[in-house]
Design an enzyme around this catalytic site. Structure first.
Site, mmCIF file in Angstrom:
data_model
loop_
_atom_site.group_PDB
_atom_site.id
_atom_site.type_symbol
_atom_site.label_atom_id
_atom_site.label_comp_id
_atom_site.label_asym_id
_atom_site.label_seq_id
_atom_site.Cartn_x
_atom_site.Cartn_y
_atom_site.Cartn_z
ATOM 1 N N GLN A 1 -11.099 9.015 7.025
ATOM 2 C CA GLN A 1 -10.832 7.294 7.463
ATOM 3 C C GLN A 1 -9.554 7.135 6.231
ATOM 4 O O GLN A 1 -9.516 5.466 6.337
ATOM 5 C CB GLN A 1 -12.458 6.640 6.840
ATOM 6 C CG GLN A 1 -13.428 6.911 7.954
ATOM 7 C CD GLN A 1 -14.667 6.524 7.241
ATOM 8 O OE1 GLN A 1 -14.839 5.262 7.360
ATOM 9 N NE2 GLN A 1 -15.152 6.771 5.948
ATOM 10 N N ARG B 1 0.891 -1.370 0.707
ATOM 11 C CA ARG B 1 -0.496 0.185 -0.340
ATOM 12 C C ARG B 1 0.698 0.871 0.155
ATOM 13 O O ARG B 1 0.848 2.391 -0.492
ATOM 14 C CB ARG B 1 -0.830 0.142 0.817
ATOM 15 C CG ARG B 1 -1.725 -1.383 1.368
ATOM 16 C CD ARG B 1 -3.138 -1.095 0.457
ATOM 17 N NE ARG B 1 -3.188 -1.242 -0.669
ATOM 18 C CZ ARG B 1 -2.584 -2.369 -1.507
ATOM 19 N NH1 ARG B 1 -2.347 -3.746 -0.153
ATOM 20 N NH2 ARG B 1 -1.748 -3.195 -2.611
ATOM 21 N N HIS C 1 -8.716 5.996 11.161
ATOM 22 C CA HIS C 1 -7.915 4.363 11.044
ATOM 23 C C HIS C 1 -6.293 4.254 10.855
ATOM 24 O O HIS C 1 -5.695 3.602 10.499
ATOM 25 C CB HIS C 1 -8.347 3.782 9.768
ATOM 26 C CG HIS C 1 -9.665 3.815 9.632
ATOM 27 N ND1 HIS C 1 -10.900 3.263 8.911
ATOM 28 C CD2 HIS C 1 -10.961 3.667 11.346
ATOM 29 C CE1 HIS C 1 -11.772 3.604 9.011
ATOM 30 N NE2 HIS C 1 -11.894 3.442 10.417
#
Ligand code: OAD
Length: 235
Positions: free
Chosen positions: A87, A57, A105
């Site tokens: 988020q 990622r 998050h």
């Protein structure tokens, strides 16, 4: 005095930058099991798999740039006090120039100690990958600075405080499937206009959305800016 604009963003905010959303046929969760890569149990079972997932990622994040939606929200700071509650774990809001961003998050470009959650380290583009054996200053394995399913969301109280003060509330690019983030809508004061920007229909369980802009983030933020700057925010 400037009006206080609070924006809740989700994965759709970064879709036009080239980052995948989570749900749906092309979503990240159609290729990975949440249980494997986004839970404390997954980490216990196979930390290597989890590290590989977030290392990938991070590599993706380095390839992309903020889109016009991110930039449009940053430029709204000239006319509004803006707080973004996201988020998203990418840093595209910050890259676009937004100054107040609450990452519900966690943050992809940070890692933290597994023995002390307050020991948080920035990841640099030169040393992006976290490996088994990378440890904090107390000698414990480092893990992604991500809030996994089943973990507490430490910044939710801070986010609620901001939402309660909002004069205008905006939701962009989230399916509103994940709590407590989706529950933030319930803290918007009565009478405050709530805009929802998403190209697809979203199930708003709170019933608080007052204006739907059925567009992608870039076009949607452009339209929102036009409406808000024109003073037509229904307040
Ligand atoms: P989802 O993948 O659930 O929802 C993405 C939303 O973005 C959907 O409503 C899409 O219609 C919308 N969308 C798609 N393209 C868009 C575009 N160009 N512009 C605007 N919106 C667009 O993602 P989230 O709601 O963010 O958590 O997911 C919430 C959390 O679930 C994530 O933070 C992540 C995930 O599991 C963790 O990993 C802990």
């Amino acid at each position: 005095m400037k009006k206080y604009l609070v924006v809740l963003t989700g994965a759709g905010m970064s879709a036009e930058s080239g980052l995948a959303v989570f749900r749906g046929s092309n979503g990240l969760w159609s290729g990975y099991r949440i249980d494997d890569v986004a839970t404390p149990e997954g980490w216990e079972r196979d930390p290597q798999k989890v590290l590989d997932f977030y290392n990938a990622r991070r590599r993706e994040l380095l390839q992309v740039k903020p889109n016009d939606g991110h930039k449009g929200l940053a430029s709204l700071e000239s006319d509004f006090d803006v707080c973004i509650v996201t988020q998203n774990v990418d840093n595209l809001h910050e890259q676009a120039g937004s100054h107040r961003v609450i990452h519900l998050h966690g943050e992809l470009m940070k890692v933290r100690s597994t023995c002390d959650e307050n020991l948080i380290y920035e990841v640099t583009p030169e040393h992006m990958d976290t490996r088994i054996g990378d440890v904090c200053e107390k000698g414990s394995q480092l893990r992604p600075h991500i809030v996994w399913f089943g973990e507490a969301v430490p910044l939710i109280e801070a986010a609620i405080e901001e939402v309660e003060k909002a004069d205008i509330f905006v939701v962009i690019g989230t399916s509103l499937n994940v709590y407590p983030a989706a529950g933030l809508l319930r803290y918007v004061r009565k009478g405050v206009p709530v805009y929802l920007i998403d190209p697809n229909p979203v199930n708003d369980m709170s019933g608080r959305v007052t204006h739907v802009i059925q567009k992608g983030a870039s076009e949607g933020v452009k339209e929102l800016s036009r409406i808000l700057r024109g003073g037509n925010d229904s307040k």
